[in-house]
Design a protein around this motif. Structure first.
Motif, PDB file in Angstrom:
ATOM      1  N   UNK A  96      10.324  41.021   3.154  1.00  0.00           N
ATOM      2  CA  UNK A  96       9.977  42.422   2.881  1.00  0.00           C
ATOM      3  C   UNK A  96      10.004  42.726   1.389  1.00  0.00           C
ATOM      4  N   UNK A  97       9.089  43.604   0.969  1.00  0.00           N
ATOM      5  CA  UNK A  97       8.917  43.873  -0.460  1.00  0.00           C
ATOM      6  C   UNK A  97      10.193  44.354  -1.151  1.00  0.00           C
ATOM      7  N   UNK A  98      10.973  45.294  -0.594  1.00  0.00           N
ATOM      8  CA  UNK A  98      12.204  45.719  -1.302  1.00  0.00           C
ATOM      9  C   UNK A  98      13.172  44.568  -1.563  1.00  0.00           C
ATOM     10  N   UNK A  99      13.319  43.676  -0.576  1.00  0.00           N
ATOM     11  CA  UNK A  99      14.204  42.521  -0.765  1.00  0.00           C
ATOM     12  C   UNK A  99      13.603  41.557  -1.785  1.00  0.00           C
ATOM     13  N   UNK A 100      12.267  41.401  -1.761  1.00  0.00           N
ATOM     14  CA  UNK A 100      11.598  40.519  -2.723  1.00  0.00           C
ATOM     15  C   UNK A 100      11.802  40.999  -4.153  1.00  0.00           C
ATOM     16  N   UNK A 101      11.804  42.307  -4.348  1.00  0.00           N
ATOM     17  CA  UNK A 101      12.001  42.865  -5.690  1.00  0.00           C
ATOM     18  C   UNK A 101      13.398  42.519  -6.211  1.00  0.00           C
ATOM     19  N   UNK A 102      14.404  42.661  -5.350  1.00  0.00           N
ATOM     20  CA  UNK A 102      15.779  42.328  -5.757  1.00  0.00           C
ATOM     21  C   UNK A 102      15.914  40.830  -6.023  1.00  0.00           C
ATOM     22  N   UNK A 103      15.336  40.002  -5.126  1.00  0.00           N
ATOM     23  CA  UNK A 103      15.408  38.555  -5.316  1.00  0.00           C
ATOM     24  C   UNK A 103      14.660  38.128  -6.582  1.00  0.00           C
ATOM     25  N   UNK A 104      13.544  38.800  -6.887  1.00  0.00           N
ATOM     26  CA  UNK A 104      12.805  38.489  -8.112  1.00  0.00           C
ATOM     27  C   UNK A 104      13.647  38.773  -9.349  1.00  0.00           C
ATOM     28  N   UNK A 105      14.414  39.875  -9.321  1.00  0.00           N
ATOM     29  CA  UNK A 105      15.325  40.160 -10.430  1.00  0.00           C
ATOM     30  C   UNK A 105      16.401  39.101 -10.568  1.00  0.00           C
ATOM     31  N   UNK A 106      16.928  38.611  -9.446  1.00  0.00           N
ATOM     32  CA  UNK A 106      17.948  37.560  -9.483  1.00  0.00           C
ATOM     33  C   UNK A 106      17.364  36.241  -9.996  1.00  0.00           C
ATOM     34  N   UNK A 107      16.117  35.941  -9.625  1.00  0.00           N
ATOM     35  CA  UNK A 107      15.464  34.722 -10.133  1.00  0.00           C
ATOM     36  C   UNK A 107      15.288  34.816 -11.645  1.00  0.00           C
ATOM     37  N   UNK A 108      14.848  35.978 -12.123  1.00  0.00           N
ATOM     38  CA  UNK A 108      14.710  36.163 -13.577  1.00  0.00           C
ATOM     39  C   UNK A 108      16.062  36.046 -14.264  1.00  0.00           C
TER      40      UNK A 108
END
Length: 347
Positions: A96-108
């Motif tokens: 889901x997009x909201x979780x993807x946004x948080x995971x993308x921040x953690x990857x960065x």
């Protein structure tokens, strides 16, 4: 003391809710009733939302340059990592997009941790050159990995932000500005903690901080990772908002644009960075009739700023929202004074 804390908390909550709810309602009002003279149309809704993304990126740069005291020219690289990570996690992994946004921040943030180890031992121009090289490496990798990045042509990303005609603009605005408000709350609480004060001590004087028992490298790393996380969140919100991402997102010019927001607002000022991001983004759209000449506005503003106010609009100060009731009381007294004077003259 407790009453003052409760009052200040209520004031900040009302201001944050107003910044999210009122423009969001005006955007939705315009989408349902096109003929109304009030409201915010889809074009300006996207401009304001894009300004919110730019404000998040300005905060990312401000954490590194203004709060930690390091010069970084590669924050656009973390934005690109966040944008592509959000797209791949949503489309390929079906997260889901909201979780993807948080995971993308953690990857960065993870990439920031990897880059920070060898680079944060450098200072000044050397650190700026290494972070600049990091951004260019990310851009070149994205250009050549056509199988998942789309190469020079970029990659499209359709979400409810762009596909929903009735609710898309409002959802995009609420999501971006809501994320901006949460990041500001997190940063302000972090800066008031012992970790935040230690980072600011390192910024002021590394030798004095080290002699006081503060681990200089450790706190530089903490600031750099937090800035990387915020940059990744900015990129993860940029991708669904625009619906299209290219490797140029990691370019040097993009990093310089984010740095300009911080320089204009004031190094170390959270509200200054946000204010300048909104002002410059909206000003650029208002001057669109000048075509390419509108790009001259940035250097002209910076030249005037260096001449007349080199510390930026706010310097290291912050806008004090706690005094809002006092401002209204002062305005009330001013109006009361004017009306009482007119009444005496009439008599």
């Amino acid at each position: 003391m407790k009453d003052k804390f409760v009052r200040n908390s209520i004031i900040l909550t009302l201001i944050a809710a107003g910044c999210i709810i009122i423009p969001g309602a005006l955007i939705q009002l315009k989408s349902f009733f096109f003929d109304l003279p009030i409201g915010i149309d889809a074009y300006w809704a996207q401009v304001i939302t894009l300004a919110g993304v730019n404000a998040i990126m300005a905060l990312s740069v401000n954490v590194v340059c203004g709060i930690t005291g390091q010069l970084s020219l590669g924050q656009a690289g973390f934005q690109a990592i966040g944008a592509y990570a959000a797209i791949l996690l949503t489309t390929n992994a079906h997260i889901p997009l909201p979780i993807s946004i948080i995971l993308a921040g953690l990857i960065a943030a993870f990439f920031g941790f990897l880059i920070g180890f060898p680079t944060l031992k450098l200072e000044g121009d050397y650190l700026a050159i290494v972070t600049l090289a990091f951004g260019e490496i990310i851009r070149v990798v994205l250009l050549n990995q056509k199988s998942w990045s789309g190469g020079p042509n970029g990659i499209q990303f359709s979400t409810v932000f762009t596909t929903s005609l009735d609710w898309g603009a409002m959802i995009a605005y609420v999501s971006v500005i809501g994320a901006l408000v949460l990041i500001v709350i997190f940063l302000q609480n972090f800066l008031c903690s012992t970790y935040g004060r230690a980072i600011m001590a390192v910024r002021e004087d590394e030798i004095a901080a080290n002699s006081s028992g503060i681990g200089v490298f450790r706190y530089k790393m903490i600031g750099f990772v937090i800035a990387s996380f915020i940059g990744g969140i900015g990129g993860a919100l940029y991708a669904p908002l625009i619906g299209f991402v290219k490797p140029d997102l990691a370019s040097f010019n993009n990093s310089v644009n984010h740095l300009i927001y911080v320089v204009l607002g004031g190094m170390g000022s959270t509200t200054g960075a946000i204010l300048s991001a909104f002002v410059l983004t909206i000003l650029q759209e208002l001057l669109r009739f000048l075509r390419d000449y509108r790009l001259l506005i940035y250097p002209l503003i910076l030249i005037c700023m260096m001449l007349f106010r080199p510390q930026g609009l706010l310097g290291t100060a912050e806008l004090c929202f706690f005094k809002v009731p006092d401002y209204f009381k002062a305005i009330g007294r001013w109006f009361k004074k004017i009306f009482s004077k007119k009444t005496k003259e009439a008599e």
